[in-house]
Structures are given as structure tokens and as C-alpha cells.
Design an enzyme around this catalytic site. Structure first.
Site, PDB file in Angstrom:
ATOM      1  N   GLU A 148      -6.868  -4.929  11.534  1.00 43.18           N
ATOM      2  CA  GLU A 148      -6.282  -6.187  11.086  1.00 43.18           C
ATOM      3  C   GLU A 148      -7.086  -7.368  11.648  1.00 43.18           C
ATOM      4  O   GLU A 148      -7.831  -7.213  12.616  1.00 43.18           O
ATOM      5  CB  GLU A 148      -4.837  -6.309  11.605  1.00 43.18           C
ATOM      6  N   THR A 189       0.833  -1.212   0.000  1.00 39.36           N
ATOM      7  CA  THR A 189       0.000   0.000   0.000  1.00 39.36           C
ATOM      8  C   THR A 189       0.865   1.259   0.000  1.00 39.36           C
ATOM      9  O   THR A 189       0.689   2.140  -0.840  1.00 39.36           O
ATOM     10  CB  THR A 189      -0.898   0.006   1.253  1.00 39.36           C
ATOM     11  N   ILE A 248       0.267  13.793   8.627  1.00 42.95           N
ATOM     12  CA  ILE A 248       0.450  15.012   9.431  1.00 42.95           C
ATOM     13  C   ILE A 248       1.950  15.221   9.633  1.00 42.95           C
ATOM     14  O   ILE A 248       2.617  14.333  10.144  1.00 42.95           O
ATOM     15  CB  ILE A 248      -0.232  14.874  10.812  1.00 42.95           C
ATOM     16  N   LYS A 260       7.503   2.473  12.088  1.00 43.07           N
ATOM     17  CA  LYS A 260       7.481   2.943  13.483  1.00 43.07           C
ATOM     18  C   LYS A 260       7.962   1.891  14.470  1.00 43.07           C
ATOM     19  O   LYS A 260       8.658   2.196  15.427  1.00 43.07           O
ATOM     20  CB  LYS A 260       6.092   3.415  13.873  1.00 43.07           C
ATOM     21  N   LYS A 289       4.560   4.920  18.275  1.00 43.56           N
ATOM     22  CA  LYS A 289       4.573   6.301  17.782  1.00 43.56           C
ATOM     23  C   LYS A 289       4.899   7.280  18.910  1.00 43.56           C
ATOM     24  O   LYS A 289       5.646   8.246  18.718  1.00 43.56           O
ATOM     25  CB  LYS A 289       3.227   6.628  17.146  1.00 43.56           C
ATOM     26  N   GLY A 292     -11.754  -3.005   6.767  1.00 40.33           N
ATOM     27  CA  GLY A 292     -10.317  -2.952   6.491  1.00 40.33           C
ATOM     28  C   GLY A 292      -9.573  -1.951   7.355  1.00 40.33           C
ATOM     29  O   GLY A 292      -8.388  -1.706   7.161  1.00 40.33           O
TER      30      GLY A 292
END
Lengths: 433, 433
Positions: free
Chosen positions: B188, B13, B134, B103, B203, B185
Site C-alpha cells: 500500500e 477485489t 490456504i 482479519k 492473523k 501493487g
């Protein structure tokens, strides 16, 4: 490395704020830049005995200051078109880097100033010119650089937003709120710049150039103020699910670009519709990232100084560039990391939402509150809910307390004979600034 | 200048999204950087016939790709700890710049990776690792660099925020919404990483290091998920004026730093309490600027690619540095400005709020609506208000229309004998993305 030497021109709200910030956060800023920043000159006509100016040369001859060899960066925070224009031009000619907060100057004369900067291979940094402390110029020039920006819409004048917020929340009339804003110091004695949208148009001009890569064209911004907005229209808009905000909008349309500042109805559920008081926010629609929003204080000594000094730091990092490929910005923001202890859960402090289920037995609330009180926990609110399957849910909100104390108290409460099931605890933060 | 050459490792993706974005926005990106970006290699095991890969070398041998001389920047977007760690280490040893969206890798092994990058004088850029599109890493490392950051609180997992939003808005149970999120979606098949806060803790680890200048310490984050939050507690919190959000919080306390991820009650009127669905937001409290908030999409191909490519652009600008003092970023964001026409007021397009005062005369509404219809203006809503001083206020909301058409229509309506006083018009924007 040698210190980077600054001249600050103007010691008003913003200039004084920048000087104080550079002094107060000096240690942390040096950890971020790896290099000392030294204020060598201030340009001011009025003495500021409240500021720490020892070792800094003071003069009111700004043209002379910007020619000095012990100045690397000129910070222009005096405002107005003249003599700011002439002084910045002189600084550029002498190879000085320039930081300015002067939106009117850039919107109206930026094309000439940027041309001169380019010819003399220096930068003019201007984060503070738009939306105060919100780093919106950096976001648009760098953070969203991969995107084709489609439009942006901003609340970029705090005075106007304060007036519209008060009109909506309290049903007050425009003139009435304007008078209060003037008394509070949010609005000038001559409020035209703010309420008629000229200040917002200056900022929109700059934002649009960065978003679309077009020359600065302040004279082509359609500008309409908020002075004709009535309490009646604010109310009707609300009934229809909208709020009226004074927006600066820059939009790519089929035949060209729209640059406009005007009162605008926007859906009440939009985040930007909920930006209240003197705060600013900019919503950017870009083709890869979609909508993003940036919110914060648009004016004031601290926020504007935050942007001015961030520009200074960018320049310091830039002129400290070495060609080793490692870049100018430390990987984790600081040149040197420190090993501050990380607290355990028990050492953390937060407020709490506590829910317990009690049998309908006299005295249980007294038992619970006295346990909390003995553990030094203040209760902020108690709510007894209606009976649920023979039990009474009791919800308690507490003030912040170190978590070990809460562990102790809850263990005792859990042991009370009248308590059924496991006590629920969810942390609570007031997010106070 | 020679093109900067990229290898993209992983064509899922995010990798596919970054490739497409670099191709689709190529012209605009080149206007911003002044230099071409060329994808020379992609590392993938599965063919992607939907992508434009002509002229790009494809291989599944990632270690071999990062050693190639025609690679300046390695973009690691495959995720997972292994082999991402080994591949990035190999890239660093070969003097390649690295961009990663990983991450988990940075939170758990970032200290070693950043050390290796420093030793080899290259950068690891990682904007995409936190809060998707962002630009929060840039904001903290650069935009707020003048500040002492006191705390930050973020909604940094979209799945969790979607679940809590649905629970609140529809009174649904956690399990029920989780199942829907999986079908959509958003979550998971194994939702642990998202709903138990591990992803948010990764994060937060990175954000805290940038905010405070401390080493990455994922193992010290206190992490609590949202799976035990009940519809009952969501409702009680609402009644008390709060909303429950899954926040990552990093805070300087007296004795050390708090790093925690947990469900949190926050006041409902706070802007961050109104961040709904899969969206992310980070609120930062800093000593000069005060509170600022950054909002947008935290995941998805486009937003993540936006951050990945912004990092690539930063590196391109950085390695194109010349020591002339003019800096690496074009003053108005683009190397070359274009002269797109700015539209006049009459050429602009917006929706409208129209208020008119009519005498109580049969047929006036029919006259008004037929004038609007003849000018091609669609009505979105009409609201007739109660009589005010012998006149009936009528409010009309319209769909977007070019302003010259509205001028015409309003002139005709103003001329109707039953209309009293001046017609009020306020523009309306739906802010649709």
C-alpha cells in the site's frame, strides 16, 4: 449428551496409536467436541499389555463387535482387504459410522463400500488413508471446494522418498539404500508395494476421486516404480537443475484424466522438490487459489492416529448436530475457551542473532562473551566479519534465553567503550519439533 | 431444496472475485453441494460494469440489505472496522449466517462478534481472514483436532515476504525493495500495516485462538516490523546457514503463551525458509502428527475468493444437514460422480529426460535430433557427459509430448547402430501453474 462409543478393530501400530491418542488428549479433545468419546470395544487377537485397556471389552470376533448396540463408530485399522471388507460391510448394515485408514481396501473396493454406506445412511471417513497426518482429504473435499482442481502431484510414499533422498544426497545406489531402509523399518521385507508404486497408486486413486468427482479406478492408474533409477541419472538431473521424485499425478487433460505414478524430474527450486526423507507432500493446482502445498508425516503411529481421531471428531461433531443454525464446529475451534496468560516480551524465550560493531581493540570479545556468560546466555556461534569503515562487525548466535536476560546483557554490552553504534538483535528459531 | 441466497457486501477485489468465482464455477460447486447458491443482493457504492450483475439487487444501504428476507448468508468483504462491525451485528440479529474476510475486525472485535453469533445461533465463517487461499483455519479447527498444538509459525504477510526475498536474492536494501513493491501493487501507499507487522499480528491473533482455545487478544501480541533489517544482516545470516523471515509465532511456554511477530532467523534448509515472494506458509507443530506445513497464495482476488466461497459451501452443506447420519459432505467430495475417461499411458502427455549411450561416432547426435524432430518432439536441453567405459552418455530434456510419439521416436533411436544399451527415459514435469 451421551458419550459417542467407539470400537477399534486392530491394535497394531495405528490402532494402538489411536487408542493412546484418544486417552492422552482426552481432555483437549473434549474441549474441542463438547462431548465424551468412549472406547467400548477393541478387536484384537494379540494382547497388548503396554496399552491401557481397563473397562474396554476385548474380542477377536470382529463381526460380533460391529453388531453390538454400544458401538456408534467402528474404527477399522487392521489393514488388508479381507476380512476388513466384510467387517466394514457388516458395520454399515448395522448403521455404524466407519473410520478407516485402509487405502488398498478403498482404492480397490471403495465404490461398493461407499454405495453401501449411502444406502444405509452412514459415513465412511478415510483421512488416514492418504498421506498420514496431512489433512489432505479435508483440504480437497472442503477447503478447496470452491475451485475447479486442474491437477495434483504428490510425494505420497515415504519409503520411496527416503530412498531417492539418500541417493541424491549421498550418491548411493538404489539397492544399497533399500537395504538400509529395511533395516531402519521404513521398508517392508517385501518392498514391492512401496518401491513399485502400488501404495502410491492406491492413494492417488482416492485423491483423484475427491479432486475430480470420478469413481475410484485403481486399475487404470499407470504405475512405474523407482527400482530402475540409477545414481547416474540422479546426478545428471541435479546438474540440469532438477530432482527426481516419485510422484503420484492426477491431471485433467483435454481428452480425459491422467492417473500416473512414476519417477519424475521436477525443477529443484520447487518447494515439493525440497521435501526430503520419509516426509510426504501434495501440491494441488486449482483455478481460483492457484498452487497450494500440504506437507507432513505420511506414516507412523502418531501421524496416522492424528488423522483417524480427526475423523472420529468430525463424526462426533456431525452426530451432535442441532438444527439451531450454529453449525457443528466451535467458532474458535473449542467449545470452551480458557484464559491462559499471554506472556510479555520480557518473558518470551528465543535464540538470538546479535550484531555489534567494535573498535579493533584487544579484549572486546572477551568482555562481550563474559557478559553473556554471566547472564546465563550460551553462545552457539561467533563470526567476526571483515573490517567495515574502521569497525569490526561481530555476529553472535545464542541458544534460547528468556528475553529479560538478553535485555540486561545487551545493555551492559552497549555500554562497553569499544562498542560503536546500536547493537542489532534479531530473534532466531530452530523450529525444532 | 431451495437455493441458498447470498448478499455480498463490498464489490472490490475480493467481493468481485467471490462473485465471479461463484458464477464461473457454479456447475462444479453445485456438483459438490447438491444445492444451488443464488446471489440475491450486492452492497456497493460504485458500479462495476465489468461484473455480471443481472438479476441481482444492488444497493449502498448495507444495513437494509442484511435485513432482507431473501438473504440466508451475508458475505462481508468490504474491510475496515466501521461500518463492517455494525453491519455484521445487524446481520447476526436477523439470524443471517456470516462469512467475512476481515482479519482486523475479528482480531480486534471478534470476541463480541462470536458472542453475538452464539446468542443468535448463527455462524461467522472466516477462512479468508488468514493466509488467503490456504485453508489453515479448517486445518487447525478440524484437520488437526486430535492434537495438542504446541506451536505454530507462519509467513502470513506476503508483502513482507516479498521484500525479504528480494533483499536476500539480490542484496538490495529495504527502502529500495519497498518502493518496487508499492509500484507492483504488493504494498500500500502507507505500508505500515504490512511492514510493521500489524496485519500479521491480526492473523496471528486468530490462528492462536483456534490453536489453543483462548480468547482473541490482539493487544497482547508483541509486534516488530522488518523496516530495520539491513542487507548486511541478511547476508551474515545467510553465511551462517540461516534466512531471515518475518514470522508470526504462537507458542505454549511453561508460564503462558507467547504471541509474537518479528523478523526471525531460521535454518535455511527448513521448508518454510524456502517460501519466497508474496507466498504464505504456516508451519504447525502438534503432539500427534508432528510438524505439518501449509503453503499457498496469501492474498489476491482468486485465492481470497477461494476461501470465502469455501466458507459459503461449508454453510450450505451445514444448513442442508439431514439427520440421517450420512453427514454433510459427500463421501468422494461430489454429490454426483462423473465418468470422465481415464487416459492410457500412450495418451498421456509429459516432458522427458532421455539418457542414451552412444559410441563416439560422428553424426549420432544429428540422427537422434532429427528423429525427435520428425516425431514433433522439441528439445529443451542437451547435455553431453564425459566418456564412461568407451561410451558417451547423452542426456536430452524434451518439452511435453504425448507418450505414443515418444514411444515411436525412442524405438527408432534405439535401432540406430551407434546406440549401446537400453535408452533411459524418466518423465519430467515443470509443475507450472
Amino acid at each position: 449428551m451421551k458419550p459417542v462409543r467407539l470400537a477399534i478393530l486392530g491394535l497394531g501400530t495405528v490402532g494402538g496409536g489411536a487408542l493412546k491418542l484418544l486417552q492422552e488428549n482426552a481432555a483437549e479433545i473434549k474441549r474441542r467436541t463438547g462431548r465424551e468419546i468412549q472406547i467400548t470395544h477393541v478387536g484384537t487377537r494379540r494382547p497388548r499389555p503396554d496399552l491401557q485397556l481397563e473397562g474396554i471389552k476385548q474380542s477377536s470376533d470382529l463381526m460380533e463387535i460391529v453388531r453390538q448396540p454400544d458401538v456408534d463408530v467402528v474404527v477399522e485399522v487392521m489393514g488388508g482387504i479381507h476380512p476388513a471388507y466384510e467387517v466394514i460391510m457388516e458395520a454399515i448394515k448395522h448403521g455404524k459410522q466407519v473410520v478407516t485408514a485402509n487405502k488398498a481396501l478403498l482404492a480397490e473396493h471403495g465404490n461398493e463400500l461407499f454405495k453401501a454406506a449411502e444406502d444405509n445412511a452412514v459415513q465412511i471417513a478415510y483421512e488416514a488413508a492418504v498421506a498420514g497426518g496431512i489433512p489432505i482429504i479435508k483440504v480437497i473435499r472442503e477447503g478447496l471446494a470452491a475451485n475447479h482442481i486442474e491437477w495434483l502431484a504428490g510425494i505420497i510414499n515415504g519409503t520411496g522418498n527416503f530412498i531417492l533422498t539418500e541417493m541424491r544426497e549421498k550418491g548411493r545406489a538404489f539397492d544399497d539404500v533399500l537395504k538400509e531402509a529395511q533395516e531402519l523399518g521404513y521398508a517392508e521385507a517385501d518392498p514391492t508395494f512401496d518401491v513399485e508404486g502400488i501404495d502410491a497408486a492406491h492413494k492417488l486413486t482416492i485423491l483423484a476421486s475427491c479432486a475430480f468427482g470420478i469413481p475410484l479406478q485403481f486399475d487404470k492408474v499407470y504405475t512405474e516404480g523407482i527400482s530402475k533409477i540409477t545414481a547416474q541419472d540422479v546426478k545428471y538431473a541435479e546438474e540440469l537443475g532438477f530432482r527426481i521424485k516419485h510422484l503420484g499425478i492426477a491431471r485433467r487433460a483435454e481428452k480425459g484424466i491422467e492417473l500416473r505414478v512414476h519417477p519424475t524430474l521436477i525443477p529443484a527450486e520447487e518447494l515439493i522438490a525440497n521435501v526430503n526423507g520419509v516426509k510426504n507432500a501434495v501440491l494441488v493446482q486449482a483455478n481460483a487459489v492457484g498452487p497450494t502445498l500440504y506437507y507432513g508425516a505420511g506414516a507412523g503411529a502418531g501421524p496416522t492416529a492424528s488423522a483417524v481421531v480427526a475423523d472420529v471428531i468430525d463424526i462426533v461433531r456431525d452426530i451432535s448436530y442441532t438444527e439451531d443454525g450454529a453449525g457443528t464446529i466451535p467458532q474458535l475451534a473449542f467449545e470452551a475457551l480458557t484464559n491462559v496468560p499471554i506472556l510479555s516480551r520480557e518473558e518470551m524465550t528465543t535464540g538470538y542473532y546479535i550484531r555489534l560493531n567494535a573498535e579493533d581493540q584487544t579484549g572486546v570479545l572477551a568482555d562481550v562473551t563474559s557478559i553473556l556468560s554471566r547472564s546465563g546466555i550460551s553462545i552457539d556461534a561467533i563470526m567476526q566479519q571483515s573490517r567495515l569503515r574502521d569497525l569490526i562487525p561481530i555476529v553472535i548466535l545464542t541458544d534460547p534465553i528468556v528475553e529479560s536476560k538478553m535485555d540486561e546483557a545487551l545493555a551492559q554490552i552497549q555500554a562497553l567503550p569499544a562498542i560503536r553504534g546500536e547493537i542489532v538483535r534479531i530473534r532466531l528459531e530452530s523450529l525444532d519439533s
